[in-house]
Scaffold this active site. Structure first.
Site, PDB file in Angstrom:
ATOM      1  N   TRP A 126     -10.332  96.046  -5.913  1.00 48.57           N
ATOM      2  CA  TRP A 126     -11.031  97.308  -5.670  1.00 48.57           C
ATOM      3  C   TRP A 126     -12.449  97.056  -6.157  1.00 48.57           C
ATOM      4  CZ3 TRP A 126     -13.295 101.855  -7.653  1.00 48.57           C
ATOM      5  CH2 TRP A 126     -13.272 102.937  -6.772  1.00 48.57           C
ATOM      6  N   LYS A 144     -10.432 123.721 -10.257  1.00 57.58           N
ATOM      7  CA  LYS A 144      -9.190 122.961 -10.494  1.00 57.58           C
ATOM      8  C   LYS A 144      -7.985 123.893 -10.374  1.00 57.58           C
ATOM      9  CE  LYS A 144     -10.254 119.858  -9.967  1.00 57.58           C
ATOM     10  NZ  LYS A 144     -11.494 119.258  -9.668  1.00 57.58           N
ATOM     11  N   ASN A 173      -9.149  91.259 -13.202  1.00 59.38           N
ATOM     12  CA  ASN A 173      -9.327  92.723 -13.220  1.00 59.38           C
ATOM     13  C   ASN A 173     -10.285  93.039 -14.358  1.00 59.38           C
ATOM     14  OD1 ASN A 173      -7.322  92.799 -11.343  1.00 59.38           O
ATOM     15  ND2 ASN A 173      -5.832  93.864 -12.624  1.00 59.38           N
ATOM     16  N   GLY A 174     -11.161  93.999 -14.156  1.00 56.26           N
ATOM     17  CA  GLY A 174     -12.082  94.380 -15.231  1.00 56.26           C
ATOM     18  C   GLY A 174     -13.516  94.067 -14.836  1.00 56.26           C
ATOM     19  N   HIS A 219     -23.070 141.886 -15.455  1.00 56.42           N
ATOM     20  CA  HIS A 219     -23.722 142.363 -14.227  1.00 56.42           C
ATOM     21  C   HIS A 219     -22.715 142.596 -13.104  1.00 56.42           C
ATOM     22  CE1 HIS A 219     -27.664 141.759 -15.960  1.00 56.42           C
ATOM     23  NE2 HIS A 219     -27.255 140.573 -16.382  1.00 56.42           N
ATOM     24  N   GLU A 230      -7.399 125.027  -6.694  1.00 57.30           N
ATOM     25  CA  GLU A 230      -6.944 123.959  -5.799  1.00 57.30           C
ATOM     26  C   GLU A 230      -5.461 123.663  -5.924  1.00 57.30           C
ATOM     27  OE1 GLU A 230      -9.780 120.758  -7.002  1.00 57.30           O
ATOM     28  OE2 GLU A 230      -9.905 120.459  -4.841  1.00 57.30           O
ATOM     29  N   ARG A 261      -2.095 101.311  -5.920  1.00 56.66           N
ATOM     30  CA  ARG A 261      -3.224 101.467  -6.841  1.00 56.66           C
ATOM     31  C   ARG A 261      -4.550 101.604  -6.102  1.00 56.66           C
ATOM     32  NH1 ARG A 261      -1.902  98.727 -12.011  1.00 56.66           N
ATOM     33  NH2 ARG A 261      -4.029  98.038 -12.130  1.00 56.66           N
ATOM     34  N   CYS A 314      -7.857  97.150  -9.265  1.00 57.96           N
ATOM     35  CA  CYS A 314      -7.425  95.802  -8.900  1.00 57.96           C
ATOM     36  C   CYS A 314      -6.022  95.514  -9.422  1.00 57.96           C
ATOM     37  CB  CYS A 314      -8.367  94.777  -9.496  1.00 57.96           C
ATOM     38  SG  CYS A 314     -10.072  95.006  -9.026  1.00 57.96           S
ATOM     39  N   GLU A 326     -16.060 124.328 -12.446  1.00 60.13           N
ATOM     40  CA  GLU A 326     -15.128 123.226 -12.185  1.00 60.13           C
ATOM     41  C   GLU A 326     -13.714 123.576 -12.687  1.00 60.13           C
ATOM     42  OE1 GLU A 326     -15.044 120.739 -10.382  1.00 60.13           O
ATOM     43  OE2 GLU A 326     -13.565 119.375 -11.224  1.00 60.13           O
ATOM     44  N   LYS A 378      -8.092 114.418   0.436  1.00 60.91           N
ATOM     45  CA  LYS A 378      -8.819 113.722  -0.624  1.00 60.91           C
ATOM     46  C   LYS A 378     -10.262 113.482  -0.223  1.00 60.91           C
ATOM     47  CE  LYS A 378      -9.497 111.804  -4.515  1.00 60.91           C
ATOM     48  NZ  LYS A 378      -9.788 112.767  -5.583  1.00 60.91           N
TER      49      LYS A 378
HETATM   50  O1  M6R Z   1     -15.573 112.435  -2.421  1.00 62.25           O
HETATM   51  P1  M6R Z   1     -16.545 113.519  -2.802  1.00 62.25           P
HETATM   52  O2  M6R Z   1     -16.881 113.541  -4.230  1.00 62.25           O
HETATM   53  O3  M6R Z   1     -17.755 113.548  -1.915  1.00 62.25           O
HETATM   54  O4  M6R Z   1     -15.741 114.872  -2.478  1.00 62.25           O
HETATM   55  C1  M6R Z   1     -16.356 116.121  -2.599  1.00 62.25           C
HETATM   56  C2  M6R Z   1     -15.327 117.225  -2.574  1.00 62.25           C
HETATM   57  O5  M6R Z   1     -14.647 117.234  -1.359  1.00 62.25           O
HETATM   58  C3  M6R Z   1     -14.324 117.090  -3.714  1.00 62.25           C
HETATM   59  O6  M6R Z   1     -14.942 117.047  -4.962  1.00 62.25           O
HETATM   60  C4  M6R Z   1     -13.311 118.242  -3.706  1.00 62.25           C
HETATM   61  O7  M6R Z   1     -13.953 119.439  -4.041  1.00 62.25           O
HETATM   62  C5  M6R Z   1     -12.148 117.926  -4.629  1.00 62.25           C
HETATM   63  N1  M6R Z   1     -10.919 118.326  -4.012  1.00 62.25           N
HETATM   64  C6  M6R Z   1     -12.279 118.569  -5.949  1.00 62.25           C
HETATM   65  O8  M6R Z   1     -11.143 118.439  -6.752  1.00 62.25           O
END
Ligand code: M6R
Length: 611
Positions: free
Chosen positions: A74, A488, A100-101, A507, A491, A27, A2, A484, A606
């Site tokens: 938001w 990262k 906000n908050g 293995h 990506e 934002r 927000c 994860e 995204k």
């Molecule tokens: O919006 P979501 O959490 O459903 O998105 C799922 C994936 O597309 C998302 O986590 C993607 O793997 C990201 N780019 C990870 O950084």
């Protein structure tokens, strides 16, 4: 997140408010609105959608006003809609407030005020505050005092700005846990949640601190604490440019979001912990609780980072709530004729709430009669709307394509769900519950401590920037963290990285180990620590270079690893919330050293709204 902007002075307020709101658009928001006082009347215009949509419909009579407040919302409590948009107003339509908050005790305040005759019109937490100010105004007949006394009753976080037709040239603003800055002009004053909204008007600013409140009118401003003690403030000059401010002074949204994690973890926890009972309260699951408790098993389904969070959730729920859990890629679930029926609960985890595969999995589960529950960040998103209930993350908009703060909030939400169900099922006792609550409460501070190692991460990143393959290994709760961490790096740096359960290395992947295949071990002092040490020895014996994410008190690891990143000690099941943070930073700095576009990596979106 927000945004707030407010103005009082001699100029027309509306263009200043709208310009400020447009500068806050970066934002992320779902609705916007303005309120002005003109000719002794309070006028309000607000709408779901963009600032330009709001601006297009504003009646002419707003134009003469020289005082007003504006907001981009938001959603956290209540879906994005015209009604739930800010400003909110009191019963008499004389006081308007933007916030906000999160007001944690809004439900209790609302019940009390409703019993006293107040009529509520929205689903928001904020509306409770404006009615509370109205109540105190009836007693004090002074806006500053009324706001101050109302805030003494409030638990939670707020940045607020308030105007009233009863005091047509005064803005009152206050903050606790949500930033607020005053802009000092010549016979005019501004308030904003972010300097970006006001620096085109003035660069002279005063930053409010937590627990401070200010009254502004064209002749000057007075700052006090909420307890009514005088406060002297220093005027400062903003030297940052707009683009730097938008990213909070960071070079990229991803880095800003990594650094926001102490706060976003706290926002996910806010108002949900019950210290006395040693449990968690999750309002969005209340109506489903009986069905959840009666379920034979859970299925968690999600994609990408959210799927990794689901894997951690599986370990948590099985260990502490003793419910069988399976975790599935949403894209697989929908096409494999899953055995799911009315006695199942299917949990959908999604930051955006719009991922096509996760949404399709949700519809599949519903069609088969399962109870569905969401763990979602974006309020009012498709998954949030179509599930039977759920838990919001309250992590704020995530703009960087690589998910960071949403992941740690997903883990935090899963730990709350685990705690609540463990207590309800009796698999967590009251003392153990209280110990978990205590540890959750101090987790944001611990996350802050992890972030202090940024310089060390930079040095490690420099050392490894030209490497072409990485292996990430972890065990138990930290196996999904290995996945994860590797995701990262892939990506945003385009380096090939794989995550594995540490013991699986022997293995197969062990064949790859040499000096050119660095191995990242995630090895806090948890139940699997000793076992992982043996895996580390296996890598050392093959001359592999080692980066360890380890407990702050672990001396043994210093002997074994080439580089060590430390995390404060916490309960085993909460370690992933801390151990992922250095790995996010590592991926970020390696990508930066390689000249990659971290906020918008190639080929990625995204929100993946196509199959
Ligand atoms: O919006 P979501 O959490 O459903 O998105 C799922 C994936 O597309 C998302 O986590 C993607 O793997 C990201 N780019 C990870 O950084």
């Amino acid at each position: 997140m927000c945004g707030i902007v407010a103005y009082v002075g001699q100029k027309p307020a509306l263009p200043i408010l709208l310009d400020g709101l447009k500068r806050l658009e970066y934002r992320g928001y779902d609705s916007a609105g303005v309120a002005v006082v003109t000719d002794g009347h309070l006028l309000i215009h607000k709408k779901a959608g963009k600032v330009r949509d709001v601006a297009a419909g504003i009646p002419m009579d707003f134009e003469a006003a020289t005082i007003g407040i504006g907001h981009t919302r938001w959603a956290t409590h209540g879906e994005p809609s015209d009604t739930n948009a800010h400003p909110h107003f009191d019963c008499a339509g004389e006081i308007a407030l933007v916030h906000n908050g999160i007001i944690e005790n809004y439900a209790a305040i609302k019940s009390k005020l409703e019993a006293g005759g107040h009529v509520f019109k929205t689903q928001t937490d904020t509306e409770a505050l404006v009615h509370l100010v109205e109540d105190w105004y009836r007693v004090s007949h002074d806006l500053f005092t009324a706001v101050r006394l109302a805030l003494l009753e409030v638990h939670g976080a707020y940045g607020i700005a308030v105007v009233s037709s009863r005091e047509p040239s005064r803005v009152v603003a206050a903050r606790k846990g949500s930033p607020l800055v005053l802009g000092i002009g010549n016979g005019e004053y501004f308030v904003a949640s972010d300097p970006a909204a006001i620096i085109s008007n003035t660069r002279q600013v005063v930053y409010l601190e937590d627990g401070e409140i200010v009254s502004l009118d064209p002749s000057g401003y007075v700052t006090k604490t909420i307890q009514n003690a005088d406060v002297m403030k220093k005027v400062m000059e903003v030297t940052l440019e707009l683009e730097q401010i938008e990213k909070g002074g960071y070079d990229h949204f991803m880095l800003k979001e990594i650094h926001e994690q102490p706060e976003t973890i706290m926002n996910t926890l806010r108002g949900r912990l019950n210290e006395k009972e040693g449990t968690a309260r999750l309002g969005g699951l209340r109506e489903l609780t009986d069905r959840i408790l009666a379920a034979d098993r859970f299925t968690i389904t999600a994609c990408g980072t959210s799927w990794h969070a689901g894997l951690v959730g599986q370990y948590m729920l099985e260990q502490y709530a003793r419910i069988p859990v399976r975790v599935e890629y949403a894209s697989e679930f929908r096409y494999r004729n899953p055995i799911v029926g009315p006695s199942d609960v299917v949990w959908l985890i999604s930051q955006s709430g719009e991922t096509a595969d996760t949404l399709a999995a949700l519809r599949e589960a519903r069609a088969r009669g399962a109870t569905t529950a969401g763990i979602v960040n974006v309020v009012g998103s498709s998954i949030a709307r179509e599930t039977d209930g759920g838990t919001y993350l309250h992590a704020g908009p995530e703009i960087g394509v690589a998910s960071t703060k949403a992941f740690t909030s997903q883990l935090t939400a899963l730990s709350l769900i685990t705690l609540m169900l463990g207590r309800l099922r009796g698999t967590i006792g009251p003392d153990q519950g209280r110990a978990i609550v205590h540890e959750l409460e101090i987790l944001p501070e611990k996350a802050e401590k992890v972030l202090e190692q940024e310089q060390t991460v930079r040095e490690i990143a420099r050392e490894f920037q030209s490497i072409r393959n990485f292996l990430y290994l972890g065990r138990g709760y930290n196996f999904p963290v290995a996945l994860e961490g590797a995701l990262k790096l892939k990506e945003i740096s385009y380096i090939h990285a794989e995550g594995y359960p540490a013991a699986e290395m022997k293995h197969g992947p062990i064949a790859l180990i040499d000096r050119d295949m660095p191995v990242v071990f995630i090895t806090p002092r948890d139940g699997t620590y000793k076992k992982v040490l043996s895996n580390i020895q296996e890598v050392k014996a093959r001359k592999g270079r080692l980066i360890a994410v380890a407990d702050e008190n672990d001396q043994e690891i210093t002997r074994l690893a080439d580089f060590v990143l430390r995390v404060p000690h916490t309960l085993d099941f909460l370690t992933p919330i801390l151990t992922i943070i250095p790995l996010q930073l590592l991926a970020y700095y390696i990508a930066i050293d390689r000249g990659c576009n971290v906020d918008q990596p190639r080929n990625l979106a995204k929100s993946v709204t196509v199959e």
